[in-house]
Design a protein around this motif. Structure first.
Motif, PDB file in Angstrom:
ATOM      1  N   LEU A 117      32.751  31.425   3.773  1.00 48.75           N
ATOM      2  CA  LEU A 117      32.738  30.437   2.828  1.00 48.75           C
ATOM      3  C   LEU A 117      32.763  31.012   1.421  1.00 48.75           C
ATOM      4  O   LEU A 117      32.029  32.019   1.180  1.00 48.75           O
ATOM      5  CB  LEU A 117      31.480  29.683   3.177  1.00 48.75           C
ATOM      6  CG  LEU A 117      31.053  28.449   2.256  1.00 48.75           C
ATOM      7  CD1 LEU A 117      32.180  27.442   2.193  1.00 48.75           C
ATOM      8  CD2 LEU A 117      29.675  27.829   2.220  1.00 48.75           C
ATOM      9  N   ARG A 118      33.350  30.225   0.580  1.00 44.84           N
ATOM     10  CA  ARG A 118      33.373  30.706  -0.964  1.00 44.84           C
ATOM     11  C   ARG A 118      32.687  29.456  -1.787  1.00 44.84           C
ATOM     12  O   ARG A 118      32.842  28.472  -1.402  1.00 44.84           O
ATOM     13  CB  ARG A 118      34.755  30.871  -1.651  1.00 44.84           C
ATOM     14  CG  ARG A 118      35.537  31.851  -0.753  1.00 44.84           C
ATOM     15  CD  ARG A 118      35.180  33.274  -0.953  1.00 44.84           C
ATOM     16  NE  ARG A 118      36.150  34.340  -0.247  1.00 44.84           N
ATOM     17  CZ  ARG A 118      35.949  34.873   0.749  1.00 44.84           C
ATOM     18  NH1 ARG A 118      35.176  34.448   1.667  1.00 44.84           N
ATOM     19  NH2 ARG A 118      36.701  35.604   1.242  1.00 44.84           N
ATOM     20  N   GLU A 121      35.097  26.656  -2.982  1.00 43.88           N
ATOM     21  CA  GLU A 121      35.325  25.677  -2.057  1.00 43.88           C
ATOM     22  C   GLU A 121      34.463  24.622  -1.779  1.00 43.88           C
ATOM     23  O   GLU A 121      34.891  23.379  -1.655  1.00 43.88           O
ATOM     24  CB  GLU A 121      35.503  26.471  -0.574  1.00 43.88           C
ATOM     25  CG  GLU A 121      36.872  27.409  -0.637  1.00 43.88           C
ATOM     26  CD  GLU A 121      37.030  28.325   0.708  1.00 43.88           C
ATOM     27  OE1 GLU A 121      38.030  28.623   1.109  1.00 43.88           O
ATOM     28  OE2 GLU A 121      35.798  28.415   1.461  1.00 43.88           O
ATOM     29  N   ALA A 124      34.469  22.447  -4.707  1.00 46.40           N
ATOM     30  CA  ALA A 124      35.596  21.682  -4.590  1.00 46.40           C
ATOM     31  C   ALA A 124      35.404  20.227  -3.645  1.00 46.40           C
ATOM     32  O   ALA A 124      35.876  19.094  -3.837  1.00 46.40           O
ATOM     33  CB  ALA A 124      37.028  22.271  -4.340  1.00 46.40           C
ATOM     34  N   ALA A 125      35.098  20.600  -2.374  1.00 49.68           N
ATOM     35  CA  ALA A 125      34.818  19.545  -1.287  1.00 49.68           C
ATOM     36  C   ALA A 125      33.781  18.623  -2.029  1.00 49.68           C
ATOM     37  O   ALA A 125      33.928  17.308  -1.629  1.00 49.68           O
ATOM     38  CB  ALA A 125      34.437  20.195  -0.353  1.00 49.68           C
ATOM     39  N   CYS A 143      34.303  17.250   6.165  1.00 50.06           N
ATOM     40  CA  CYS A 143      35.245  18.142   6.092  1.00 50.06           C
ATOM     41  C   CYS A 143      35.214  18.666   7.574  1.00 50.06           C
ATOM     42  O   CYS A 143      34.268  19.278   8.179  1.00 50.06           O
ATOM     43  CB  CYS A 143      34.772  19.396   5.352  1.00 50.06           C
ATOM     44  SG  CYS A 143      36.095  20.731   5.152  1.00 50.06           S
ATOM     45  N   ASP A 185      42.437  22.554   0.738  1.00 54.87           N
ATOM     46  CA  ASP A 185      42.750  23.854   1.006  1.00 54.87           C
ATOM     47  C   ASP A 185      41.558  24.805   0.910  1.00 54.87           C
ATOM     48  O   ASP A 185      41.442  25.437  -0.013  1.00 54.87           O
ATOM     49  CB  ASP A 185      44.141  24.642   0.379  1.00 54.87           C
ATOM     50  CG  ASP A 185      44.433  25.692   0.898  1.00 54.87           C
ATOM     51  OD1 ASP A 185      44.042  26.210   2.013  1.00 54.87           O
ATOM     52  OD2 ASP A 185      45.148  26.703   0.095  1.00 54.87           O
ATOM     53  N   TRP A 186      40.633  24.923   1.874  1.00 60.51           N
ATOM     54  CA  TRP A 186      39.367  25.330   1.968  1.00 60.51           C
ATOM     55  C   TRP A 186      39.230  26.342   3.112  1.00 60.51           C
ATOM     56  O   TRP A 186      38.318  25.882   3.989  1.00 60.51           O
ATOM     57  CB  TRP A 186      38.451  24.435   1.800  1.00 60.51           C
ATOM     58  CG  TRP A 186      38.594  23.367   0.657  1.00 60.51           C
ATOM     59  CD1 TRP A 186      38.792  23.584  -0.638  1.00 60.51           C
ATOM     60  CD2 TRP A 186      38.393  22.055   0.885  1.00 60.51           C
ATOM     61  NE1 TRP A 186      38.855  22.524  -1.373  1.00 60.51           N
ATOM     62  CE2 TRP A 186      38.537  21.343  -0.731  1.00 60.51           C
ATOM     63  CE3 TRP A 186      37.959  21.046   1.675  1.00 60.51           C
ATOM     64  CZ2 TRP A 186      38.542  20.004  -1.026  1.00 60.51           C
ATOM     65  CZ3 TRP A 186      37.772  19.667   1.422  1.00 60.51           C
ATOM     66  CH2 TRP A 186      38.078  19.185   0.138  1.00 60.51           C
ATOM     67  N   LEU A 189      35.631  27.185   4.244  1.00 60.45           N
ATOM     68  CA  LEU A 189      34.609  26.096   4.583  1.00 60.45           C
ATOM     69  C   LEU A 189      35.170  25.726   5.828  1.00 60.45           C
ATOM     70  O   LEU A 189      34.339  25.022   6.553  1.00 60.45           O
ATOM     71  CB  LEU A 189      34.887  24.996   3.437  1.00 60.45           C
ATOM     72  CG  LEU A 189      34.101  23.671   3.671  1.00 60.45           C
ATOM     73  CD1 LEU A 189      32.766  23.887   3.758  1.00 60.45           C
ATOM     74  CD2 LEU A 189      34.342  22.625   2.424  1.00 60.45           C
ATOM     75  N   ARG A 190      36.186  25.688   6.198  1.00 64.07           N
ATOM     76  CA  ARG A 190      36.681  25.096   7.580  1.00 64.07           C
ATOM     77  C   ARG A 190      36.766  26.171   8.682  1.00 64.07           C
ATOM     78  O   ARG A 190      36.719  25.562   9.878  1.00 64.07           O
ATOM     79  CB  ARG A 190      38.228  24.834   7.503  1.00 64.07           C
ATOM     80  CG  ARG A 190      38.469  23.776   6.308  1.00 64.07           C
ATOM     81  CD  ARG A 190      39.853  23.057   6.472  1.00 64.07           C
ATOM     82  NE  ARG A 190      40.197  22.064   5.526  1.00 64.07           N
ATOM     83  CZ  ARG A 190      39.826  20.739   5.605  1.00 64.07           C
ATOM     84  NH1 ARG A 190      39.199  20.170   6.586  1.00 64.07           N
ATOM     85  NH2 ARG A 190      40.261  19.958   4.589  1.00 64.07           N
TER      86      ARG A 190
END
Length: 221
Positions: A117-118, A121, A124-125, A143, A185-186, A189-190
């Protein structure tokens, strides 16, 4: 909605991530090595979340004493899990605890196995969810994981209930319950980690320092 408060649920290290057993020690499956890996995933996840600008507070729900000590050491408060209560009730309880001092807070649930995880990201989510809440399509958003089946993040607007539906096919359950799917585009996170293959893919993205240290002797889990 400028910021959110997040609940991070963490199982006992001895019970967590059974399909990852052996990933940290070339398939040996030593319980101590497995526990170190499971803890590293948690610590890299919460560290990234703490660095996100849009995250105001974190609360870890766990009954594991080692997890409690380690996350408290990085500045994250802990509430004990209720034995046998299950994941979704634990998340509802966590959301309630977060809202005790601020009933109008936006709250959410973040999975604890996101070592790649960043912070950007996550920011942004959350920003995407805030736009959705402001526009009115839904007061909840989620998400999906990389496979599109699970859920890595669930958010709800101020004044709305979290209504977690985690479990098998949680992405579909969350969407059916009215939550809005977040698109972006994460990859970190995904990329939740349940299997050795998941861990390899997370390592390809670049995992956090604690997971990297655990995997150092084992470059190909």
């Amino acid at each position: 909605m400028e910021t959110v408060d997040l609940v991070v649920p963490v199982k006992s290290l001895t019970a967590a991530k059974s399909r990852l057993r052996g990933a940290a020690d070339h398939g040996v499956g030593d319980p101590k090595a497995h526990a170190r890996l499971a803890l590293a995933l948690v610590l890299d996840t919460v560290t990234a979340a703490l660095a996100a600008r849009r995250v105001r507070r974190l609360l870890v729900i766990t009954s594991d004493p080692t997890v409690s000590l380690e996350v408290a050491a990085v500045g994250v408060p802990v509430a004990p899990d209720t034995p046998g209560g299950g994941l979704n009730p634990a998340l509802e309880r966590g959301a309630h605890l977060l809202r005790q001092n601020d009933p109008c807070a936006a709250v959410g649930a973040l999975q604890a196995d996101l070592p790649a995880l960043r912070p950007a990201e996550l920011d942004a989510a959350i920003e995407r969810a805030a736009a959705i809440f402001a526009a009115g399509p839904a007061p909840r958003a989620y998400c999906a994981d990389a496979a599109g089946e699970g859920t890595t993040l669930l958010l709800c607007a101020p004044g709305s209930a979290l209504q977690p539906c985690f479990g098998t096919d949680s992405a579909a359950h969350h969407e059916r319950s009215g939550a809005y799917p977040l698109q972006g585009d994460w990859p970190g996170l995904r990329r939740d980690v349940d299997t050795g293959e998941d861990l390899r893919r997370a390592a390809d993205l670049g995992v956090g320092p604690r997971t990297r240290e655990v995997l150092a002797p084992c470059p190909h889990p």
